[in-house]
Design an enzyme around this catalytic site. Structure first.
Site, PDB file in Angstrom:
ATOM      1  N   TYR A  98       0.868  -1.184   0.000  1.00 24.99           N
ATOM      2  CA  TYR A  98       0.000   0.000   0.000  1.00 24.99           C
ATOM      3  C   TYR A  98       0.900   1.227   0.000  1.00 24.99           C
ATOM      4  O   TYR A  98       1.908   1.254   0.715  1.00 24.99           O
ATOM      5  CB  TYR A  98      -0.877   0.008   1.260  1.00 24.99           C
TER       6      TYR A  98
ATOM      7  N   GLU B 287      -3.412   7.647  -3.979  1.00 21.90           N
ATOM      8  CA  GLU B 287      -3.404   6.400  -3.213  1.00 21.90           C
ATOM      9  C   GLU B 287      -3.271   5.225  -4.175  1.00 21.90           C
ATOM     10  O   GLU B 287      -4.113   5.034  -5.052  1.00 21.90           O
ATOM     11  CB  GLU B 287      -4.687   6.256  -2.396  1.00 21.90           C
TER      12      GLU B 287
END
Ligand code: GDP
Ligand code: MN
Length: 397
Positions: free
Chosen positions: A118, A206
């Site tokens: 991530y 993101e």
């Protein structure tokens, strides 16, 4: 402004970030053509069909599917385009899918040798600095990781005076457990991602997952991007990426009319001048036991035209059962606002079917109240904050 995954990947690519390659399609035929083109460009035989909507969690909702041949590409595109995709991040009724991204399958061959990370770049408002947040636990809900295993989330703060430093980039690659070629790839990936974030005045980039492929490449498989509305004038190219079909229709219309409107879930519509007073009015509605249907700041010039536009916009929300107008007349005199409300009411005739409570305070407030009370219209007036709340209660009980 939110943009689609495929647009986010275009931006990333232009900054030298490696991305999962793909082409966007509006229907099943285009999907097949794009899959063929992609095979010619990348050699991939398997394709991922990805719904393009402004919401995450698409995989869970059935909006991301693997196709192992062209027939499956066609079938899956057929199935996904036009569907009402429901994910944890969409409204309860879901979002309609208009486009899909046909992307190369990057997990094959050797899916067991891939790793999902991530990574996001965003502004830490508390610190007033940009930061990179990253984790070894990619691919899944980062909120869940944050809750259950917060020690697996790392952050790197960027000093605006010197920018992202080499040692920070190496620390990121190290903390992600990389070595060799993948380590090196990551030290190129992170600065390129950060440059993209800075370069397009984003508030968030993101990437979940960032994938380490079986041959040690580091690529962005997903891209959730928000661009700062206030900086869009500097990026006309990105401003064109707006997809208003993805946005709340009432908010789009309000914006075009120059009103500051945010749609909410409650039943009491509010029309207020000034953001602070609008927030206080929403509190007031909550104290009275109700929920606001919207935030609306009509700004400093609440004349009849503006009041009418605001009325029309508030009434587009079918949940509205009462409207509370709360105006503080400083520069704009209360009697002018009152006249505006009365004129708007006259003009709109039968289209207003819900009770209206008006609280005017400030310059010429008494005169304004008199005008409302003598207008012969079913508009309730109040002078004090509390009175207005009580009137809302009476109107809705
Ligand atoms: P999101 O669910 O909206 O976050 O969409 P993502 O783009 O992150 O995709 C969801 C999931 O689909 C990813 O976490 C992957 O596990 C999977 N996925 C994405 N691309 C590929 C691919 O090329 N091959 C395979 N097998 N799975 C993929
Ligand atoms: Mn994702």
């Amino acid at each position: 402004m939110d943009i689609h995954e495929y647009q986010g990947k275009e931006i990333l690519s232009s900054y030298g970030v490696k991305v999962q390659r793909g082409h966007v399609a509006n229907n099943a035929q285009e999907a097949v053509a794009m899959a063929k083109q992609l095979t010619a460009e990348t050699g991939t035989g398997w394709h991922v069909i990805k719904a393009q909507v402004h919401a995450g969690g698409r995989g869970k909702g059935g909006g991301v599917k693997l196709a192992k041949n062209l027939q499956q590409v066609e079938e899956l595109a057929e199935q996904i385009i036009g569907m009402q995709l429901i994910t944890p991040q969409t409204p309860p009724e879901g979002k309609k899918v208009h486009k899909v991204l046909i992307a190369e399958d990057v997990y094959y061959p050797g899916e067991s040798q891939t790793e999902e990370f991530y990574m996001s770049v965003l502004l830490n408002r508390g610190k007033g600095r940009n930061m990179i947040m990253y984790s070894t636990e990619g691919g899944m809900d980062i909120e869940e990781v944050a809750e259950k295993t917060p020690h697996l989330i790392f952050t790197e703060e960027i000093d605006p005076a010197v920018g992202l430093q080499g040692f920070q980039v190496r620390r990121i690659a190290f903390n992600l457990g990389l070595s060799g070629a993948a380590f090196k790839e990551m030290t190129q990936f992170v600065p390129a991602l950060y440059n993209a974030y800075i370069g397009c005045d984003a508030t968030m980039f993101e990437i979940n997952p960032v994938l380490k492929t079986s041959d040690n490449k580091i690529i962005a498989v997903d891209a959730k991007v928000n661009l700062d509305d206030n900086a869009l004038y500097r990026h006309p190219k990105y401003a064109e990426m707006r997809d208003i079909r993805e946005e709340n229709a009432i908010e789009v219309e309000a914006k075009a009319a120059g009103l500051n409107y945010v749609d909410l879930d409650g039943t009491v519509g509010c029309m207020v001048n000034g953001a602070g007073l609008a927030m206080a009015t929403m509190d007031l509605i909550k104290y009275a036991g109700y929920e606001p249907a919207n935030f609306l700041d009509v700004g400093g010039t609440a004349d009849a035209k503006r009041v009418e536009t605001a009325f029309r916009i508030i009434l587009k929300d079918p949940n509205v059962r009462a409207i509370l107008i709360n105006i503080f007349g400083g520069i704009v005199r209360c009697d002018r606002v009152a006249q505006g409300v009365i004129d708007a009411y006259k003009n709109m005739g039968d289209s207003i079917k819900v009770p209206i409570i008006v609280r005017l305070q400030g310059t010429n407030a008494e005169l304004a109240k008199e005008m409302i009370d003598n207008s012969g219209m079913p508009i309730l007036s109040a002078t004090l904050f509390q009175e207005a709340a009580d009137q809302v209660k009476v109107a809705l009980s």
